[in-house]
Design a protein around this motif. Structure first.
Motif, PDB file in Angstrom:
ATOM      1  N   ALA A   1       2.710 -31.963  42.421  1.00 62.99           N
ATOM      2  CA  ALA A   1       3.199 -31.547  41.778  1.00 62.99           C
ATOM      3  C   ALA A   1       2.439 -31.853  40.287  1.00 62.99           C
ATOM      4  CB  ALA A   1       4.350 -30.805  41.705  1.00 62.99           C
ATOM      5  N   GLU A   2       3.212 -33.146  40.346  1.00 62.59           N
ATOM      6  CA  GLU A   2       2.495 -34.098  39.082  1.00 62.59           C
ATOM      7  C   GLU A   2       1.347 -33.717  38.878  1.00 62.59           C
ATOM      8  OE1 GLU A   2       6.423 -37.550  39.899  1.00 62.59           O
ATOM      9  OE2 GLU A   2       4.513 -37.496  40.255  1.00 62.59           O
ATOM     10  N   VAL A   3       0.407 -33.935  39.843  1.00 57.34           N
ATOM     11  CA  VAL A   3      -0.804 -33.867  39.431  1.00 57.34           C
ATOM     12  C   VAL A   3      -1.206 -32.366  38.707  1.00 57.34           C
ATOM     13  CG1 VAL A   3      -3.233 -34.025  40.382  1.00 57.34           C
ATOM     14  CG2 VAL A   3      -1.778 -35.692  40.875  1.00 57.34           C
ATOM     15  N   ILE A   4      -0.685 -30.971  39.485  1.00 56.04           N
ATOM     16  CA  ILE A   4      -0.814 -30.288  38.729  1.00 56.04           C
ATOM     17  C   ILE A   4      -0.341 -29.736  37.996  1.00 56.04           C
ATOM     18  CG2 ILE A   4      -0.007 -27.957  39.289  1.00 56.04           C
ATOM     19  CD1 ILE A   4      -0.041 -28.374  42.004  1.00 56.04           C
ATOM     20  N   LEU A   5       0.615 -30.765  37.149  1.00 61.15           N
ATOM     21  CA  LEU A   5       1.003 -30.149  35.684  1.00 61.15           C
ATOM     22  C   LEU A   5       0.323 -31.201  34.662  1.00 61.15           C
ATOM     23  CD1 LEU A   5       3.616 -29.883  33.508  1.00 61.15           C
ATOM     24  CD2 LEU A   5       4.674 -31.946  34.399  1.00 61.15           C
ATOM     25  N   SER A   6      -0.164 -32.138  34.624  1.00 61.01           N
ATOM     26  CA  SER A   6      -1.538 -32.601  34.399  1.00 61.01           C
ATOM     27  C   SER A   6      -2.621 -32.487  33.991  1.00 61.01           C
ATOM     28  CB  SER A   6      -1.322 -34.189  34.651  1.00 61.01           C
ATOM     29  OG  SER A   6      -2.191 -34.914  34.171  1.00 61.01           O
ATOM     30  N   ILE A   7      -3.121 -31.114  35.519  1.00 58.97           N
ATOM     31  CA  ILE A   7      -4.008 -30.628  34.644  1.00 58.97           C
ATOM     32  C   ILE A   7      -3.465 -29.585  33.975  1.00 58.97           C
ATOM     33  CG2 ILE A   7      -5.881 -29.001  36.159  1.00 58.97           C
ATOM     34  CD1 ILE A   7      -5.232 -31.352  38.304  1.00 58.97           C
ATOM     35  N   ARG A   8      -2.386 -28.409  34.252  1.00 59.38           N
ATOM     36  CA  ARG A   8      -2.190 -27.655  33.462  1.00 59.38           C
ATOM     37  C   ARG A   8      -1.641 -27.316  32.141  1.00 59.38           C
ATOM     38  NH1 ARG A   8       0.704 -23.877  38.908  1.00 59.38           N
ATOM     39  NH2 ARG A   8      -0.987 -22.787  39.526  1.00 59.38           N
ATOM     40  N   MET A   9      -1.424 -29.270  31.431  1.00 57.29           N
ATOM     41  CA  MET A   9      -1.543 -28.996  31.084  1.00 57.29           C
ATOM     42  C   MET A   9      -2.209 -28.995  29.687  1.00 57.29           C
ATOM     43  SD  MET A   9       1.828 -29.315  29.943  1.00 57.29           S
ATOM     44  CE  MET A   9       2.727 -29.821  28.874  1.00 57.29           C
ATOM     45  N   VAL A  10      -3.530 -29.650  29.687  1.00 57.64           N
ATOM     46  CA  VAL A  10      -4.882 -30.271  29.367  1.00 57.64           C
ATOM     47  C   VAL A  10      -5.076 -28.505  29.379  1.00 57.64           C
ATOM     48  CG1 VAL A  10      -5.721 -31.077  31.173  1.00 57.64           C
ATOM     49  CG2 VAL A  10      -6.023 -32.031  28.938  1.00 57.64           C
ATOM     50  N   SER A  11      -5.657 -27.944  30.501  1.00 54.47           N
ATOM     51  CA  SER A  11      -6.130 -26.834  30.065  1.00 54.47           C
ATOM     52  C   SER A  11      -5.722 -25.808  29.208  1.00 54.47           C
ATOM     53  CB  SER A  11      -6.079 -25.818  31.596  1.00 54.47           C
ATOM     54  OG  SER A  11      -4.471 -25.007  31.396  1.00 54.47           O
ATOM     55  N   VAL A  12      -4.764 -25.730  28.269  1.00 49.18           N
ATOM     56  CA  VAL A  12      -4.569 -24.879  27.100  1.00 49.18           C
ATOM     57  C   VAL A  12      -5.282 -24.880  25.926  1.00 49.18           C
ATOM     58  CG1 VAL A  12      -2.858 -23.907  25.576  1.00 49.18           C
ATOM     59  CG2 VAL A  12      -2.304 -24.973  27.848  1.00 49.18           C
ATOM     60  N   ALA A  13      -6.114 -26.738  25.805  1.00 46.46           N
ATOM     61  CA  ALA A  13      -6.566 -27.130  24.630  1.00 46.46           C
ATOM     62  C   ALA A  13      -8.189 -26.538  24.502  1.00 46.46           C
ATOM     63  CB  ALA A  13      -7.266 -27.970  24.529  1.00 46.46           C
ATOM     64  N   LEU A  14      -8.631 -25.354  26.601  1.00 46.46           N
ATOM     65  CA  LEU A  14     -10.516 -24.622  26.682  1.00 46.46           C
ATOM     66  C   LEU A  14     -10.024 -23.571  25.426  1.00 46.46           C
ATOM     67  CD1 LEU A  14     -10.225 -25.952  30.265  1.00 46.46           C
ATOM     68  CD2 LEU A  14     -11.144 -26.320  27.953  1.00 46.46           C
ATOM     69  N   ILE A  15      -8.642 -22.977  25.068  1.00 46.02           N
ATOM     70  CA  ILE A  15      -9.167 -21.532  24.231  1.00 46.02           C
ATOM     71  C   ILE A  15      -9.531 -21.813  22.887  1.00 46.02           C
ATOM     72  CG2 ILE A  15      -7.625 -19.426  23.325  1.00 46.02           C
ATOM     73  CD1 ILE A  15      -5.486 -20.359  25.677  1.00 46.02           C
ATOM     74  N   VAL A  16      -8.853 -23.580  22.534  1.00 42.98           N
ATOM     75  CA  VAL A  16     -10.025 -23.595  21.023  1.00 42.98           C
ATOM     76  C   VAL A  16     -10.895 -24.143  20.800  1.00 42.98           C
ATOM     77  CG1 VAL A  16      -9.062 -24.427  19.081  1.00 42.98           C
ATOM     78  CG2 VAL A  16      -6.817 -23.942  20.490  1.00 42.98           C
ATOM     79  N   VAL A  17     -10.964 -25.534  21.740  1.00 45.83           N
ATOM     80  CA  VAL A  17     -11.484 -26.256  21.190  1.00 45.83           C
ATOM     81  C   VAL A  17     -13.237 -25.991  21.416  1.00 45.83           C
ATOM     82  CG1 VAL A  17     -13.074 -28.929  22.332  1.00 45.83           C
ATOM     83  CG2 VAL A  17     -10.590 -28.447  22.328  1.00 45.83           C
TER      84      VAL A  17
ATOM     85  N   THR B   1       6.439 -35.544  33.621  1.00 45.11           N
ATOM     86  CA  THR B   1       6.388 -35.495  32.144  1.00 45.11           C
ATOM     87  C   THR B   1       6.160 -35.314  31.414  1.00 45.11           C
ATOM     88  OG1 THR B   1       8.351 -34.250  33.265  1.00 45.11           O
ATOM     89  CG2 THR B   1       7.992 -33.820  31.196  1.00 45.11           C
ATOM     90  N   ALA B   2       6.016 -36.925  30.890  1.00 45.78           N
ATOM     91  CA  ALA B   2       5.589 -37.674  29.812  1.00 45.78           C
ATOM     92  C   ALA B   2       4.244 -37.356  29.696  1.00 45.78           C
ATOM     93  CB  ALA B   2       5.868 -39.099  29.671  1.00 45.78           C
TER      94      ALA B   2
END
Length: 539
Positions: free
Chosen positions: A124-140, A191-192
């Protein structure tokens, strides 16, 4: 485009890239203090996926667009590049959104592959890390095409400023969010780290705002140039994108060189070390190798990164104009500058490995110092591959750069796990060296063959630079070894003193030898004429 613009553009991007790299490793120091090396490993588990998907989403767009725009501008056609820019922003937004969705929904599968049931990090911790960073792909991706368009005009300022602002905003958010989660909200480490990876999106918004400012400031002048185009090729969108993709695919793949090597490590280290005496340190090793030490390794690479971005439109223009004399001058100057900086940097990081790591991080000093000693010098390989690949792309031999990377990556894939079993954790470092050296060798051969370039002068200068760097390394070792009898290094401050003295002695010895031999003046050229000794031959 003359050598003066090459040097000027390189200096602007070098300064920006250097600032970004320095900030990129400085923040790791307090971030490590907040989340530990396990947190760094979790951050890498998320971020490594993002880097791969980002490159696929942009497909090497910044450099490909700069090459495309520079080519048609040299032919007097400003309209074609502008049409590509307008439609490209829309296309990159679409590919970015698709990449975001792919990474977000693939997170559970990727987490399972990377982190098979270990107790230190949950799925669950690894999944959270991956999903949080994925949002940047919309903008970059959309931001990348704007940078590429400005670079095609040989205007490196927008890229440089947006790059620095993006990094500053990102780092402020990383540290602020991690501190708030852990110390104000009493949250957990996962979470951090999740919010830290989300900083990629926040930073991208900052970088995009800077590029928007430059665009509205220069829009009128750009449109006037478009209207005054002396030639109009009237390419269809299909033809434009076909040509762009021919540039972009190899550029994208070659740009993935370092992330792909790290990707192999991220997916193989934990599994290969299960059941060995090193199993207990596998997660910490990933964090130290791919984040803490890697951030330091990238700093000397700032020049190579800037040269690569500047070289492609520059070399393309010389090649398109058929000016082989200028092309060879640019190639010679590029290799000499890279070697002049990267070789002593590689030697210095090997000699000062433990003091540098102790001064910066201190935690897991024995592990970190060992990794720094063996992995630090790879900055030379990374630099040479980046620049040699850029040169091949500039002369339309990008296929050779792709072949070189594929061969190097296959060697990495084949040797990574066996080397881990034979040499322990350092095996992945030795595997990276082997893959990089072979890839660089292929690039050098291709440049000599297709660019008709004679490497004898570069080889001569390389030998002299290496001798001076080794003398420098010997001096640094002796001084710091003697100083260690006076300073019993038990704190970060002690290691900082050892590092400061070592770097100062090394810089003084290397620059003195380079000046007395006139090497510095010959390599760095007219803009650094102060380094040329009077009465010395400049041959």
């Amino acid at each position: 485009m003359g050598n003066s613009k090459l040097v000027r553009g390189t200096m602007v991007l070098t300064a920006a890239t250097l600032i970004s790299k320095i900030l990129g490793f400085i923040y790791v120091i307090p971030f490590t203090a907040l989340v530990g090396t396990t947190g760094l490993a979790l951050y890498q588990f998320g971020y490594s996926q993002y880097v791969i998907l980002l490159s696929l989403a942009t497909m090497g767009v910044p450099l490909a667009v700069s090459k495309f725009v520079a080519k048609y501008q040299s032919l007097g056609d400003y309209e074609t590049g502008y049409r590509l820019f307008r439609s490209g922003v829309v296309l990159m937004t679409i590919t970015g959104t698709l990449s975001f969705l792919a990474l977000f929904f693939a997170a559970p599968f990727l987490a399972n592959v990377m982190n098979p049931g270990e107790e230190d990090l949950t799925q669950a911790e690894v999944i959270l890390s991956i999903r949080m960073v994925s949002v940047a792909l919309i903008v970059v991706p959309a931001m990348s095409i704007i940078r590429g368009y400005f670079q095609g005009y040989q205007s490196m300022g927008p890229t440089a400023v947006s790059q620095v602002v993006e990094q500053i905003v990102r780092i402020v958010f990383i540290l602020g969010a991690a501190f708030t989660v852990l110390n104000v909200l009493n949250g957990d480490m996962a979470t951090a780290v999740g919010f830290a990876t989300f900083a990629a999106f926040v930073g991208a918004i900052g970088g995009l705002a800077v590029l928007a400012y430059y665009w509205f400031k220069r829009r009128k002048g750009i449109l006037e140039q478009v209207e005054k185009s002396t030639v109009r090729h009237n390419l269809t969108l299909k033809d434009m994108y076909k040509e762009l993709i021919l540039y972009a695919l190899p550029l994208s793949f070659v740009g993935l060189a370092i992330p792909l090597f790290q990707f192999v490590d991220t997916y193989t280290i934990k599994g290969a070390l299960i059941g060995t005496e090193f199993e207990s340190i596998s997660t910490d090793f990933i964090g130290v190798l791919t984040q803490a030490v890697h951030k330091v390794v990238l700093i000397p690479m700032a020049l190579a990164t800037a040269l690569s971005v500047t070289l492609i439109p520059t070399i393309t223009r010389s090649f398109t104009d058929g000016d082989m004399k200028k092309l060879k001058q640019q190639t010679t100057q590029t290799f000499q500058i890279i070697l002049f900086i990267a070789i002593p940097a590689a030697v210095g990081m090997a000699v000062l490995a433990y003091p540098i790591y102790g001064a910066l991080y201190f935690e897991n000093l024995e592990l970190g110092g060992n990794v720094m000693r063996y992995y630090g010098p790879i900055t030379l390989c990374f630099s040479l591959f980046a620049v040699s690949a850029a040169l091949l792309q500039g002369i339309n031999r990008q296929r050779m750069a792709v072949i070189a990377l594929i061969v190097g990556l296959l060697i990495k894939l084949v040797t990574n796990v066996p080397f881990l079993h034979w040499f322990g954790p350092n095996g992945v470092i030795f595997s990276s060296y082997l893959g990089n050296v072979v890839a660089i060798g292929i690039n050098i051969w291709a440049i000599a063959k297709y660019g008709q370039f004679d490497f004898r002068l570069v080889a001569k200068r390389t030998l002299l630079i290496t001798v001076f760097a080794l003398i420098m390394g010997g001096a640094v070792y002796i001084v710091t070894h003697l100083l260690s009898y006076v300073i019993n290094a038990t704190s970060r401050g002690d290691y900082f003193i050892l590092t400061f003295v070592g770097v100062t002695v090394g810089a003084a010895v290397y620059l003195y030898l380079s000046y007395r031999s006139n090497l510095a003046g010959r390599v760095l050229g007219e803009r650094f004429s102060i380094l040329k000794r009077k009465g010395k031959s400049q041959g």
